[in-house]
Write an enzyme that holds these catalytic residues in place. Structure first.
Site, PDB file in Angstrom:
ATOM      1  N   ALA A  14       0.196   8.606   2.880  1.00 50.41           N
ATOM      2  CA  ALA A  14       1.086   9.693   3.289  1.00 50.41           C
ATOM      3  C   ALA A  14       1.402  10.646   2.150  1.00 50.41           C
ATOM      4  O   ALA A  14       1.495  10.258   0.994  1.00 50.41           O
ATOM      5  CB  ALA A  14       2.393   9.100   3.820  1.00 50.41           C
ATOM      6  N   CYS A  15       1.541  11.928   2.521  1.00 51.68           N
ATOM      7  CA  CYS A  15       2.093  12.907   1.594  1.00 51.68           C
ATOM      8  C   CYS A  15       3.012  13.810   2.398  1.00 51.68           C
ATOM      9  O   CYS A  15       3.251  13.567   3.579  1.00 51.68           O
ATOM     10  CB  CYS A  15       0.997  13.669   0.867  1.00 51.68           C
ATOM     11  SG  CYS A  15      -0.011  14.753   1.884  1.00 51.68           S
ATOM     12  N   GLY A  16       3.534  14.837   1.777  1.00 48.89           N
ATOM     13  CA  GLY A  16       4.522  15.681   2.446  1.00 48.89           C
ATOM     14  C   GLY A  16       3.975  16.395   3.675  1.00 48.89           C
ATOM     15  O   GLY A  16       4.621  16.446   4.715  1.00 48.89           O
ATOM     16  N   VAL A  47       4.634  11.862   5.483  1.00 48.17           N
ATOM     17  CA  VAL A  47       5.552  10.764   5.176  1.00 48.17           C
ATOM     18  C   VAL A  47       6.593  10.612   6.293  1.00 48.17           C
ATOM     19  O   VAL A  47       7.065   9.513   6.584  1.00 48.17           O
ATOM     20  CB  VAL A  47       6.174  10.948   3.768  1.00 48.17           C
ATOM     21  CG1 VAL A  47       7.215  12.051   3.728  1.00 48.17           C
ATOM     22  CG2 VAL A  47       6.733   9.643   3.244  1.00 48.17           C
TER      23      VAL A  47
END
Lengths: 99, 161
Positions: A14-16, A47
């Protein structure tokens, strides 16, 4: 631990935004798994989408802050981007994948 | 169209600002002026940077890769900013820690998963101290463009269709 997971592990990456850094990290983990003959299912997401996968995930690898508690380990993946501390990070992920 | 636009007009040197938001506003305005992003991109990228910081300490000079959701983008593009003086950006994945940033790679991404190679090459730049210092100190926008294009394998023809 409610049950012992067998077979394919689900790894959340996950990332932003779920489009940039998680793309690079997903590919790196996929390669690592292949090299080590480990079967994994990689789910790339934002995320904020992690809770939707909470029940099936074994590990969360992320480049952002995670403010929520989860029942699986969370690993910071920044080293995939900067190369600083990369060996240690790979070791840490492999250890989780082999569990 | 998966093509990532990049030319010397997207290289901005001597960017000045009090804080990271000033810098992002300045760079986003240039992308907006050229039609690559929507008007909403600037506020979105600033808000996203506050929530999910993109500063990365490297062995060369600190970099940041501000970007935001695809709905604010018209055409994938990348803009390189060289700051006059380093400005503090939050470190990616850290609560409060900051790092002085000299180079900005602002990403306007229009497709979710198609830019893997470009992104990997970008991370390759971050891991190469020599190239980072070259980009931070080179005075010609054209030379900066050429070097980045070469590294990212972007072959844009200026004024092309």
């Amino acid at each position: 631990m409610s049950e012992v997971r067998k077979g394919k592990k689900t790894v959340l990456v996950a990332c932003g935004t779920g489009i940039a850094t998680s793309t690079v990290v997903s590919d790196a983990i996929e390669k690592m798994a292949k090299e080590n003959n480990i079967q994994v299912e990689i789910v790339q997401c934002k995320v904020t989408e992690v809770p939707a996968y909470e029940s099936r995930a074994s590990l969360l690898v992320t480049t952002t802050i995670v403010s929520k508690e989860y029942p699986f380990p969370i690993i910071n993946a920044r080293a995939f981007l900067t190369g600083i501390g990369l060996d240690k990070l790979k070791e840490q992920i492999l250890e989780e994948l082999k569990k | 169209m998966n093509h990532v636009k990049f030319d010397e007009t997207l290289v901005i040197r001597n960017v000045e600002g009090e804080n990271s938001s000033d810098i992002l506003k300045h760079m986003a305005a240039n992308l907006y002026q050229k039609g690559f992003v929507k008007e909403s991109y600037a506020d979105a990228v600033i808000a996203r940077e506050k929530k999910f910081a993109t500063g990365l300490p490297t062995k060369g000079c600190g970099v940041a890769i501000p970007h935001t959701d695809i709905e604010h983008v018209n055409q994938s593009a990348i803009s390189v900013g060289v700051l006059k003086e380093p400005v503090d950006f939050g470190i990616m994945g850290e609560e409060t820690e900051k790092t002085p940033v000299k180079l900005i790679f602002m990403l306007a991404m229009h497709d979710s998963h198609s830019q893997l190679k470009m992104l990997q090459s970008l991370m390759g730049i971050f891991q190469d101290e020599e190239i980072l210092l070259y980009l931070a100190n080179e005075e010609s926008e054209v030379k900066i463009k050429e070097e980045v294009s070469k590294r990212l394998n972007l072959n844009n023809v200026k004024g092309g269709e």
